[in-house]
Motif scaffolding. Structure first.
Motif, PDB file in Angstrom:
ATOM      1  N   TRP A  78       0.821  -1.212   0.000  1.00 19.52           N
ATOM      2  CA  TRP A  78       0.000   0.000   0.000  1.00 19.52           C
ATOM      3  C   TRP A  78       0.854   1.261   0.000  1.00 19.52           C
ATOM      4  O   TRP A  78       0.433   2.304  -0.494  1.00 19.52           O
ATOM      5  N   SER A  94       3.542   4.105  -4.169  1.00 22.41           N
ATOM      6  CA  SER A  94       2.720   4.933  -5.055  1.00 22.41           C
ATOM      7  C   SER A  94       3.110   4.767  -6.517  1.00 22.41           C
ATOM      8  O   SER A  94       2.322   5.073  -7.400  1.00 22.41           O
ATOM      9  N   ASP A 134       6.395   8.814  -2.762  1.00 24.42           N
ATOM     10  CA  ASP A 134       6.825   7.903  -1.693  1.00 24.42           C
ATOM     11  C   ASP A 134       7.639   8.645  -0.635  1.00 24.42           C
ATOM     12  O   ASP A 134       7.492   8.396   0.562  1.00 24.42           O
ATOM     13  N   ASP A 186      -0.478  13.083  -6.216  1.00 24.29           N
ATOM     14  CA  ASP A 186      -1.166  11.861  -6.668  1.00 24.29           C
ATOM     15  C   ASP A 186      -2.483  11.706  -5.903  1.00 24.29           C
ATOM     16  O   ASP A 186      -2.543  11.036  -4.870  1.00 24.29           O
ATOM     17  N   PHE A 197      -3.736   8.182  -4.549  1.00 26.26           N
ATOM     18  CA  PHE A 197      -2.881   7.389  -3.657  1.00 26.26           C
ATOM     19  C   PHE A 197      -3.529   7.304  -2.276  1.00 26.26           C
ATOM     20  O   PHE A 197      -3.442   8.217  -1.450  1.00 26.26           O
ATOM     21  N   GLU A 215      -2.906   5.710   0.447  1.00 31.31           N
ATOM     22  CA  GLU A 215      -2.106   5.717   1.675  1.00 31.31           C
ATOM     23  C   GLU A 215      -1.811   7.135   2.158  1.00 31.31           C
ATOM     24  O   GLU A 215      -1.681   7.368   3.368  1.00 31.31           O
TER      25      GLU A 215
END
Length: 183
Positions: free
Chosen positions: A55, A58, A64, A93, A96, A98
């Protein structure tokens, strides 16, 4: 005619190349979730870690990095900084999940329940199996004295991660608390 075929083939290769990691990640996650169904508690902890690792990917090094900085800021108690990093990741993003989950946690830690719930909702919209977001939501539901709804969410988590003893304890506790009340 050849340049147009070359452009078409290049576009096809690029689109397939870009979509492969997402579908490959989906296959990996599907397999990990399947394994969770029969895992003992020790195996489940390992599988949950692997799922969370997936998860956190990205597909973009910069996103990230923003996610990692947000997580690090949370660990240091720098809530405003964490919110800023997660927001920047979301800006880069917006799909994404997370990053929304991290920001939901930061908002919760800042006692901003409304924005936290909004980000949990977005996390689950993007990743309906995000048991971490579900657990956070269930905790909020308990905090705002909605134990029936919390119990329902914990049961959904238990269906995804049957060996999670903490979730089962929450279910048992809420069932006992609600015993004799109509659900």
């Amino acid at each position: 005619m050849k340049p147009s075929i070359k452009c078409t083939v290049t576009a096809l290769v690029l689109s397939v190349g870009i979509s492969l990691p997402v579908s490959a990640q989906t296959v990996v996650l599907d397999d990990l979730f399947s394994q969770l169904q029969s895992a003992d508690p020790t195996q489940a902890m390992r599988l949950v870690g692997r799922i969370q690792e997936e998860w956190g990917k990205s597909g973009s090094p910069s996103v990230d990095l923003l996610l990692k900085r947000g997580q690090d800021a949370l660990l240091l108690g720098s809530i405003d900084s964490a919110i800023d990093h997660f927001t920047a990741a979301i800006d880069h993003d917006p799909e994404f999940a997370e990053a929304y989950n991290g920001r939901a946690t930061a908002y919760y830690m800042a006692d901003e329940i409304g924005p936290s719930i909004a980000d949990i909702r977005k996390t689950l919209e993007l990743n309906p199996r995000h048991f971490g977001a579900m657990i956070g939501f269930a905790a909020i539901l308990e905090e705002i004295e909605r134990p029936e709804a919390a119990l329902e969410v914990y049961r959904e988590v238990s269906a995804l991660v049957p060996a999670d003893g903490n979730v089962q304890e929450a279910i048992d506790r809420l069932e006992k608390e609600l015993e004799g009340q109509s659900l």
